[in-house]
Design a protein around this motif. Structure first.
Motif: not given
Length: 176
Positions: A95-115
């Motif tokens: 998500g780093n290249v996404d300038p929109v904060v909402g979609t930046f935060l949703l761009n997740v590889d669900t194989h890894f944990p979120r901390l």
């Protein structure tokens, strides 16, 4: 009517020097294989925007499947008042290249944990102070050996209202 700048040119010059001193302290505490810090020009740019505190350094390691990626993030508060209820959220995604904060935060590889750190009620950071947070990001055992993009987001949360996005960072680590 033009909006008044957050800091005067003289204040920016002084704060850049102070922040560079904080970054030097933070660099000494890095234990990762990889390290990046913001430059003088990036500090000036961040001081001219509305949202602060901000991220100053990042250090991280690579890892094997089943092990953990070490991640260190440095934060500084250039504002004249104490910053409260600060949190850093870390995850894996592109998500780093996404300038929109909402979609930046949703761009997740669900194989890894979120901390998320620190604990309840967040971090308090005095005016001019910097601090470090460390994370241990578990790499699942069946993870393919390649590079992955770790993301970090610095936020000010408000328990009774909408929080505020402050800054973001990216760190590319290898699973080997």
């Amino acid at each position: 009517m033009a909006k008044k700048p957050k800091f005067t040119p003289a204040q920016i010059k002084k704060k850049v020097e102070e922040i560079q001193g904080v970054i030097e302290q933070q660099k000494r505490e890095n234990q990762g294989e990889h390290f990046v810090s913001i430059t003088r020009a990036e500090i000036e740019k961040k001081l001219k925007r509305a949202n602060s505190p901000f991220i100053t350094i990042q250090g991280w390691s690579d890892a094997h499947p089943g092990a953990s990626v070490y991640y260190l993030v440095g934060i500084v508060n250039p504002d004249p008042m104490t910053a409260e209820s600060l949190y850093v959220h870390v995850w894996v995604g592109a998500g780093n290249v996404d300038p929109v904060v909402g979609t930046f935060l949703l761009n997740v590889d669900t194989h890894f944990p979120r901390l998320t750190q620190p604990k309840t009620f967040g971090l308090q950071l005095a005016s001019g102070a910097g601090t470090l947070l460390t994370f241990s990001l578990k790499v699942p055992t069946a993870t393919e050996k390649t590079n992955y993009m770790g993301q970090s987001c610095l936020m000010h949360l408000n328990n009774n209202d909408v929080g505020q996005y402050l800054d973001r960072g990216v760190f590319v680590f290898e699973v080997n």
